[in-house]
Scaffold this motif. Structure first.
Motif, PDB file in Angstrom:
ATOM      1  N   THR A   1       7.820  -5.240   2.038  1.00 55.29           N
ATOM      2  CA  THR A   1       8.223  -5.194   0.636  1.00 55.29           C
ATOM      3  C   THR A   1       6.975  -5.225  -0.238  1.00 55.29           C
ATOM      4  O   THR A   1       6.046  -5.988   0.033  1.00 55.29           O
ATOM      5  CB  THR A   1       9.122  -6.402   0.294  1.00 55.29           C
ATOM      6  OG1 THR A   1      10.239  -6.428   1.187  1.00 55.29           O
ATOM      7  CG2 THR A   1       9.631  -6.310  -1.138  1.00 55.29           C
ATOM      8  N   VAL A   2       6.957  -4.396  -1.254  1.00 52.76           N
ATOM      9  CA  VAL A   2       5.807  -4.337  -2.155  1.00 52.76           C
ATOM     10  C   VAL A   2       5.801  -5.584  -3.041  1.00 52.76           C
ATOM     11  O   VAL A   2       6.762  -5.853  -3.754  1.00 52.76           O
ATOM     12  CB  VAL A   2       5.849  -3.064  -3.024  1.00 52.76           C
ATOM     13  CG1 VAL A   2       4.685  -3.049  -4.013  1.00 52.76           C
ATOM     14  CG2 VAL A   2       5.815  -1.820  -2.136  1.00 52.76           C
ATOM     15  N   ALA A   3       4.711  -6.341  -2.955  1.00 52.93           N
ATOM     16  CA  ALA A   3       4.587  -7.549  -3.776  1.00 52.93           C
ATOM     17  C   ALA A   3       3.895  -7.257  -5.098  1.00 52.93           C
ATOM     18  O   ALA A   3       4.198  -7.881  -6.115  1.00 52.93           O
ATOM     19  CB  ALA A   3       3.812  -8.629  -3.006  1.00 52.93           C
TER      20      ALA A   3
ATOM     21  N   ASP B   1      11.403  -2.070  -0.848  1.00 55.77           N
ATOM     22  CA  ASP B   1      11.182  -2.062   0.596  1.00 55.77           C
ATOM     23  C   ASP B   1      10.651  -0.699   1.025  1.00 55.77           C
ATOM     24  O   ASP B   1      11.122   0.337   0.539  1.00 55.77           O
ATOM     25  CB  ASP B   1      12.481  -2.365   1.344  1.00 55.77           C
ATOM     26  CG  ASP B   1      12.977  -3.787   1.099  1.00 55.77           C
ATOM     27  OD1 ASP B   1      12.137  -4.659   0.839  1.00 55.77           O
ATOM     28  OD2 ASP B   1      14.204  -4.012   1.162  1.00 55.77           O
ATOM     29  N   VAL B   2       9.690  -0.703   1.939  1.00 51.97           N
ATOM     30  CA  VAL B   2       9.132   0.552   2.445  1.00 51.97           C
ATOM     31  C   VAL B   2       9.098   0.495   3.971  1.00 51.97           C
ATOM     32  O   VAL B   2       8.694  -0.515   4.554  1.00 51.97           O
ATOM     33  CB  VAL B   2       7.709   0.805   1.886  1.00 51.97           C
ATOM     34  CG1 VAL B   2       7.748   1.066   0.406  1.00 51.97           C
ATOM     35  CG2 VAL B   2       6.782  -0.356   2.181  1.00 51.97           C
ATOM     36  N   PRO B   3       9.521   1.567   4.646  1.00 52.88           N
ATOM     37  CA  PRO B   3       9.427   1.606   6.104  1.00 52.88           C
ATOM     38  C   PRO B   3       7.975   1.816   6.542  1.00 52.88           C
ATOM     39  O   PRO B   3       7.135   2.292   5.764  1.00 52.88           O
ATOM     40  CB  PRO B   3      10.290   2.831   6.484  1.00 52.88           C
ATOM     41  CG  PRO B   3      11.028   3.210   5.243  1.00 52.88           C
ATOM     42  CD  PRO B   3      10.211   2.727   4.090  1.00 52.88           C
TER      43      PRO B   3
ATOM     44  N   VAL C   1       5.810   3.662  -5.136  1.00 47.46           N
ATOM     45  CA  VAL C   1       6.529   2.402  -4.937  1.00 47.46           C
ATOM     46  C   VAL C   1       6.330   1.468  -6.122  1.00 47.46           C
ATOM     47  O   VAL C   1       5.379   1.594  -6.888  1.00 47.46           O
ATOM     48  CB  VAL C   1       6.052   1.699  -3.644  1.00 47.46           C
ATOM     49  CG1 VAL C   1       6.385   2.545  -2.420  1.00 47.46           C
ATOM     50  CG2 VAL C   1       4.553   1.414  -3.692  1.00 47.46           C
ATOM     51  N   ARG C   2       7.261   0.512  -6.234  1.00 43.48           N
ATOM     52  CA  ARG C   2       7.176  -0.510  -7.272  1.00 43.48           C
ATOM     53  C   ARG C   2       7.392  -1.891  -6.645  1.00 43.48           C
ATOM     54  O   ARG C   2       7.892  -2.008  -5.525  1.00 43.48           O
ATOM     55  CB  ARG C   2       8.218  -0.264  -8.367  1.00 43.48           C
ATOM     56  CG  ARG C   2       7.941   1.000  -9.176  1.00 43.48           C
ATOM     57  CD  ARG C   2       8.881   1.123 -10.359  1.00 43.48           C
ATOM     58  NE  ARG C   2       8.528   2.266 -11.202  1.00 43.48           N
ATOM     59  CZ  ARG C   2       7.597   2.245 -12.132  1.00 43.48           C
ATOM     60  NH1 ARG C   2       6.936   1.111 -12.367  1.00 43.48           N
ATOM     61  NH2 ARG C   2       7.329   3.310 -12.848  1.00 43.48           N
ATOM     62  N   GLU C   3       7.056  -2.933  -7.402  1.00 45.63           N
ATOM     63  CA  GLU C   3       7.233  -4.294  -6.909  1.00 45.63           C
ATOM     64  C   GLU C   3       8.689  -4.544  -6.510  1.00 45.63           C
ATOM     65  O   GLU C   3       9.613  -4.139  -7.219  1.00 45.63           O
ATOM     66  CB  GLU C   3       6.830  -5.315  -7.978  1.00 45.63           C
ATOM     67  CG  GLU C   3       5.335  -5.402  -8.242  1.00 45.63           C
ATOM     68  CD  GLU C   3       4.825  -4.405  -9.255  1.00 45.63           C
ATOM     69  OE1 GLU C   3       3.651  -4.514  -9.653  1.00 45.63           O
ATOM     70  OE2 GLU C   3       5.607  -3.511  -9.654  1.00 45.63           O
TER      71      GLU C   3
ATOM     72  N   VAL D   1      -4.692  -0.868  -3.284  1.00 46.20           N
ATOM     73  CA  VAL D   1      -3.631  -0.028  -3.851  1.00 46.20           C
ATOM     74  C   VAL D   1      -2.364  -0.848  -4.102  1.00 46.20           C
ATOM     75  O   VAL D   1      -1.850  -0.890  -5.214  1.00 46.20           O
ATOM     76  CB  VAL D   1      -3.331   1.168  -2.917  1.00 46.20           C
ATOM     77  CG1 VAL D   1      -2.193   2.026  -3.481  1.00 46.20           C
ATOM     78  CG2 VAL D   1      -4.581   2.014  -2.714  1.00 46.20           C
ATOM     79  N   VAL D   2      -1.856  -1.507  -3.069  1.00 41.70           N
ATOM     80  CA  VAL D   2      -0.683  -2.376  -3.222  1.00 41.70           C
ATOM     81  C   VAL D   2      -0.827  -3.577  -2.293  1.00 41.70           C
ATOM     82  O   VAL D   2      -1.554  -3.526  -1.295  1.00 41.70           O
ATOM     83  CB  VAL D   2       0.655  -1.655  -2.889  1.00 41.70           C
ATOM     84  CG1 VAL D   2       0.900  -0.476  -3.807  1.00 41.70           C
ATOM     85  CG2 VAL D   2       0.703  -1.229  -1.434  1.00 41.70           C
ATOM     86  N   ALA D   3      -0.130  -4.655  -2.644  1.00 49.19           N
ATOM     87  CA  ALA D   3       0.019  -5.800  -1.745  1.00 49.19           C
ATOM     88  C   ALA D   3       1.382  -5.679  -1.085  1.00 49.19           C
ATOM     89  O   ALA D   3       2.397  -5.491  -1.762  1.00 49.19           O
ATOM     90  CB  ALA D   3      -0.100  -7.108  -2.518  1.00 49.19           C
ATOM     91  N   LEU D   4       1.391  -5.766   0.241  1.00 48.86           N
ATOM     92  CA  LEU D   4       2.612  -5.542   1.019  1.00 48.86           C
ATOM     93  C   LEU D   4       2.891  -6.762   1.884  1.00 48.86           C
ATOM     94  O   LEU D   4       1.970  -7.302   2.519  1.00 48.86           O
ATOM     95  CB  LEU D   4       2.442  -4.298   1.895  1.00 48.86           C
ATOM     96  CG  LEU D   4       3.672  -3.753   2.622  1.00 48.86           C
ATOM     97  CD1 LEU D   4       4.696  -3.232   1.610  1.00 48.86           C
ATOM     98  CD2 LEU D   4       3.265  -2.634   3.572  1.00 48.86           C
ATOM     99  N   VAL D   5       4.148  -7.220   1.905  1.00 43.70           N
ATOM    100  CA  VAL D   5       4.519  -8.373   2.727  1.00 43.70           C
ATOM    101  C   VAL D   5       5.748  -8.021   3.565  1.00 43.70           C
ATOM    102  O   VAL D   5       6.578  -7.205   3.167  1.00 43.70           O
ATOM    103  CB  VAL D   5       4.819  -9.624   1.867  1.00 43.70           C
ATOM    104  CG1 VAL D   5       3.604 -10.039   1.068  1.00 43.70           C
ATOM    105  CG2 VAL D   5       6.007  -9.379   0.938  1.00 43.70           C
ATOM    106  N   ASP D   6       5.830  -8.641   4.737  1.00 44.01           N
ATOM    107  CA  ASP D   6       6.997  -8.511   5.605  1.00 44.01           C
ATOM    108  C   ASP D   6       7.724  -9.844   5.593  1.00 44.01           C
ATOM    109  O   ASP D   6       7.226 -10.843   6.124  1.00 44.01           O
ATOM    110  CB  ASP D   6       6.544  -8.144   7.028  1.00 44.01           C
ATOM    111  CG  ASP D   6       7.722  -7.926   7.966  1.00 44.01           C
ATOM    112  OD1 ASP D   6       8.880  -8.136   7.529  1.00 44.01           O
ATOM    113  OD2 ASP D   6       7.498  -7.554   9.132  1.00 44.01           O
ATOM    114  N   LEU D   7       8.904  -9.880   4.971  1.00 48.96           N
ATOM    115  CA  LEU D   7       9.640 -11.129   4.799  1.00 48.96           C
ATOM    116  C   LEU D   7      10.514 -11.498   5.986  1.00 48.96           C
ATOM    117  O   LEU D   7      11.178 -12.536   5.970  1.00 48.96           O
ATOM    118  CB  LEU D   7      10.524 -11.035   3.546  1.00 48.96           C
ATOM    119  CG  LEU D   7       9.815 -10.901   2.196  1.00 48.96           C
ATOM    120  CD1 LEU D   7      10.841 -10.743   1.086  1.00 48.96           C
ATOM    121  CD2 LEU D   7       8.911 -12.090   1.932  1.00 48.96           C
TER     122      LEU D   7
END
Length: 217
Positions: free
Chosen positions: A122-124, A25-27, A20-22, A140-146
């Protein structure tokens, strides 16, 4: 965002793939990263082999116990000899239970080498790169739900009596012109902010079109 998390690795290893990249969107449950599994696979194979060996030892112990029980009944062996056989059988049974308890742990570690999204979002930020060696609990990644945002607003303490949970709040955001956004008062802080007489309220704001982003004013 109301829901946000830093996704961390559960096991150590080299990052083989970061999928994934910034801004992507990821399910929920989608693969975010894969770690090198060679060591983990070897550990799992070793534990699986230990289960098979312990099961074979128990089968042999069971056979010897039944044979010696028959010999004891026919008085061809002593009670002491039979008890030694019984002890060996008990030890084999315990070894099998131990091996069967350890094998699932090795399987969990192997599965944890695949890092998955804990929720749809969404990957932040990507916090590692392919080829890096990471330790357990490494970010590993920062993930947010907008899909739902939280507006934090400072209200003068004198106006707080007129603010209620569930009350509708309408507001504008810089960059959106006259467009008005709407939410519901979700929480009210019980204390004034240090150095002021303002009290922070928290307004839940639906954001299904993802127009609002974290940190906007």
């Amino acid at each position: 965002p109301s829901v946000q998390a830093t996704v961390k690795a559960k096991v150590a290893g080299e990052v083989e793939q970061l999928t994934v990249r910034e801004g992507q969107d990821v399910p929920e449950g989608d693969v975010i990263a894969r770690l090198d599994t060679r060591n983990l696979q070897a550990q799992f194979d070793r534990e699986a082999a230990a289960v098979e060996k312990a099961r074979a030892d128990l089968d042999l112990g069971t056979l010897n116990r039944e044979k010696n029980r028959t010999l004891l009944n026919q008085k061809y062996i002593s009670q002491n000899t039979f008890e030694q056989t019984e002890s060996a059988y008990t030890g084999s049974a315990a070894s099998l239970r131990l091996a069967e308890a350890q094998a699932p742990l090795a399987k969990i570690n192997l599965d944890d080498a695949v890092v998955r999204a804990p929720f749809a979002g969404t990957v932040a930020k990507r916090l590692v790169q392919p080829g890096e060696k990471i330790s357990p609990d490494a970010s590993v990644v920062a993930l947010v739900d907008l899909r739902e945002m939280l507006l934090e607003a400072a209200i003068p303490a004198a106006e707080i009596p007129s603010v209620k949970i569930g009350q509708t709040a309408r507001f504008t955001v810089n960059g959106f012109g006259s467009r008005k956004f709407e939410g519901k008062v979700q929480r009210i802080n019980p204390m004034t902010s240090e150095g002021s007489r303002a009290i922070t309220i928290y307004v839940a704001v639906p954001n299904l079109d993802s127009a609002l982003k974290g940190g906007m004013f």
